[in-house]
Design an enzyme around this catalytic site. Structure first.
Site, mmCIF file in Angstrom:
data_model
loop_
_atom_site.group_PDB
_atom_site.id
_atom_site.type_symbol
_atom_site.label_atom_id
_atom_site.label_comp_id
_atom_site.label_asym_id
_atom_site.label_seq_id
_atom_site.Cartn_x
_atom_site.Cartn_y
_atom_site.Cartn_z
ATOM 1 N N LYS A 51 -15.535 -1.653 2.806
ATOM 2 C CA LYS A 51 -14.937 -2.148 1.759
ATOM 3 C C LYS A 51 -15.698 -2.846 0.995
ATOM 4 O O LYS A 51 -16.580 -3.900 1.377
ATOM 5 C CB LYS A 51 -14.250 -2.913 1.290
ATOM 6 C CG LYS A 51 -13.042 -2.427 2.307
ATOM 7 C CD LYS A 51 -11.878 -3.567 3.142
ATOM 8 C CE LYS A 51 -10.575 -3.004 3.665
ATOM 9 N NZ LYS A 51 -9.864 -3.999 4.136
ATOM 10 N N GLU B 123 0.686 -1.218 0.118
ATOM 11 C CA GLU B 123 -0.247 -0.148 -0.036
ATOM 12 C C GLU B 123 1.002 1.326 -0.391
ATOM 13 O O GLU B 123 0.246 2.533 0.453
ATOM 14 C CB GLU B 123 -1.128 0.259 1.146
ATOM 15 C CG GLU B 123 -2.098 -1.572 1.451
ATOM 16 C CD GLU B 123 -2.802 -1.183 2.477
ATOM 17 O OE1 GLU B 123 -2.786 -0.475 3.465
ATOM 18 O OE2 GLU B 123 -3.518 -1.834 2.087
HETATM 19 P P1 PGA Z 1 -6.477 -6.424 2.492
HETATM 20 O O1 PGA Z 1 -6.415 -5.363 3.831
HETATM 21 O O2 PGA Z 1 -6.952 -5.016 1.239
HETATM 22 O O3 PGA Z 1 -5.116 -6.804 1.718
HETATM 23 O O4 PGA Z 1 -7.540 -7.191 2.588
HETATM 24 C C1 PGA Z 1 -6.226 -3.899 3.982
HETATM 25 C C2 PGA Z 1 -6.647 -3.571 5.681
HETATM 26 O O5 PGA Z 1 -6.723 -5.110 6.128
HETATM 27 O O6 PGA Z 1 -7.323 -3.038 6.331
HETATM 28 ZN ZN ZN Z 2 -8.053 -4.131 8.313
#
Ligand code: PGA
Ligand code: ZN
Length: 404
Positions: free
Chosen positions: A329, A200
């Site tokens: 998400k 990230e």
């Molecule tokens: P991921 O992790 O997109 O790899 O699931 C992001 C998070 O845990 O916030």
């Molecule tokens: Zn997370």
């Protein structure tokens, strides 16, 4: 009402170079909208599956044989009907036949096409009840990576700068300043080491878990004083990822669940954390509640893997006082309709929402609109790397459309 006249799904690559999907919808009035879907790495056990068992090729084939024909003729004004059809065609509780990323890409493309037809920005099309205009989220900006998003870093997955301002440009600038200053400090501290960046965009360095929190807090304080802005440290522990046989296993120490609550509460108070995500493993509602009782008045306690954006799981969290905020998400539940139900429940219950990217991202900008439409307390989208900056730049564009 304007009908979908063409529907397409294609393979594209995400920021880790892994295949994902992008949907493109055309309406009879000539609106064209595309949306790509991101993918996680430290996924929650209860989130929908991104792809069917055969991966993206299977997703493309099912789209052709089962979805394309059903989409053509539906109205882009009726998000609920489009999303219901996605569930019907899939027929499983976790989108394991058509894939959650196909559903996400189609669902978001439908909203984008509707916005285009109405000649509105997406945030306005999706604006939640009770909100009359845009309010801008804090930037939850990833500065240092560990866990599954980095090789050789600490167990704690993400170290963030939480940057608050009514002006997104100022919030972004302060977050970037912390990222850059932290890079300089790490270079000075490890002159011989090869410094890298994680999935990230945060730095990766051979730091201990608490040592990294201390360094981040120090850099935030320095930037806060220099820029006279509100920027404070925060963490996504992603604690399920280092939970083994009832214990939290860090390189420095092993903690039982009570010890973990005390450890995180101490970090909040010692380092002034304003944000702690997934401090306990994903089934421990009681541990979350204990931590929220201890520090919830001073910091956001955010559930990601514990809720996976699912309305029923958030309802359970609210009943049990498990946190005061939920991470949002879209591809954890697969459709905007499901996402909006969770956002609206959180808002009605006085919880904050934080709208989030995934570790494997596309260069799409729509996430910034979602954060504003939801009145989210935070936009968690990283700080550097083209796929992260795409969201920040879109936030700048929507906040000042003419660039003033
Ligand atoms: P991921 O992790 O997109 O790899 O699931 C992001 C998070 O845990 O916030
Ligand atoms: Zn997370």
């Amino acid at each position: 009402m304007s009908q979908i006249s063409r529907a397409e799904l294609r393979l594209i690559y995400d920021s880790r170079g892994r295949a994902t999907v992008e949907a493109r919808l055309t309406t009879e009035r000539g609106a064209v909208a595309s949306a790509g879907a991101p993918s996680g790495e430290s996924t929650g056990a209860t989130e929908v599956l991104a792809f069917p068992a055969g991966g993206v090729p299977d997703a493309l084939q099912r789209f052709e044989s089962e979805l394309r024909g059903r989409l053509v003729g539906l109205s882009v004004d009726d998000q609920v009907a489009v999303d219901r059809m996605l569930h019907e065609v899939d027929g499983t509780p976790n989108f394991s036949r058509i894939g959650g990323n196909t559903a996400t890409a189609v669902s978001v493309a439908c909203a984008l096409a509707r916005a285009d037809e109405r000649q509105q920005p997406l945030w306005q099309t999706l604006l939640r009840p009770g909100l009359s205009g845009p309010t801008y989220p804090a930037i939850v900006g990833n500065c240092l990576n560990g866990g599954r998003h980095a090789i050789g870093g600490p167990e704690i997955q993400e170290y963030h700068a939480i940057s608050e301002s009514p002006r997104p440009d100022e919030a972004i600038r302060a977050g970037l300043e912390v990222h850059q200053q932290l890079g300089l400090r790490l270079r000075a501290k490890f002159p011989q080491a090869a410094l890298g960046r994680g999935d990230e965009g945060g730095w990766v360095a051979p730091l201990g878990n608490v040592e990294a929190v201390a360094l981040l807090a120090d850099v935030c304080a320095e930037v806060r004083d220099r820029l006279h802005t509100s920027v404070h440290p925060g963490l996504d522990l992603a604690a399920s990822e280092f939970y083994r046989e009832g214990k939290y296993v860090y390189r420095e120490r092993t903690l039982d669940p009570d010890g973990q609550v005390a450890f995180v509460a101490d970090l909040v108070d010692r380092y002034g954390l304003r944000y702690v995500e997934d401090p306990l493993q994903e089934t421990d509602y009681d541990g979350f509640a204990a931590l929220t009782r201890a520090v919830g008045a001073r910091t956001l306690v955010v559930g990601d893997d514990i809720y996976t954006t699912a309305e029923a799981r958030v309802a359970e969290g609210i009943r049990r006082g498990a946190s005061n905020a939920v991470l949002i998400k879209v591809n954890q539940v697969g459709t905007l309709t499901d996402t909006l139900a969770t956002v609206d429940l959180a808002r009605r219950s006085g919880w904050k929402t934080v709208t989030s990217h995934r570790s494997g991202e596309t260069p799409d900008g729509w996430l910034a609109h979602l954060a504003v439409a939801f009145g989210s307390a935070g936009l968690k989208c990283g700080l550097v790397g083209g796929e992260r900056v795409a969201k920040l730049n879109e936030l700048l564009r929507l906040a000042a459309p003419t660039g003033t």
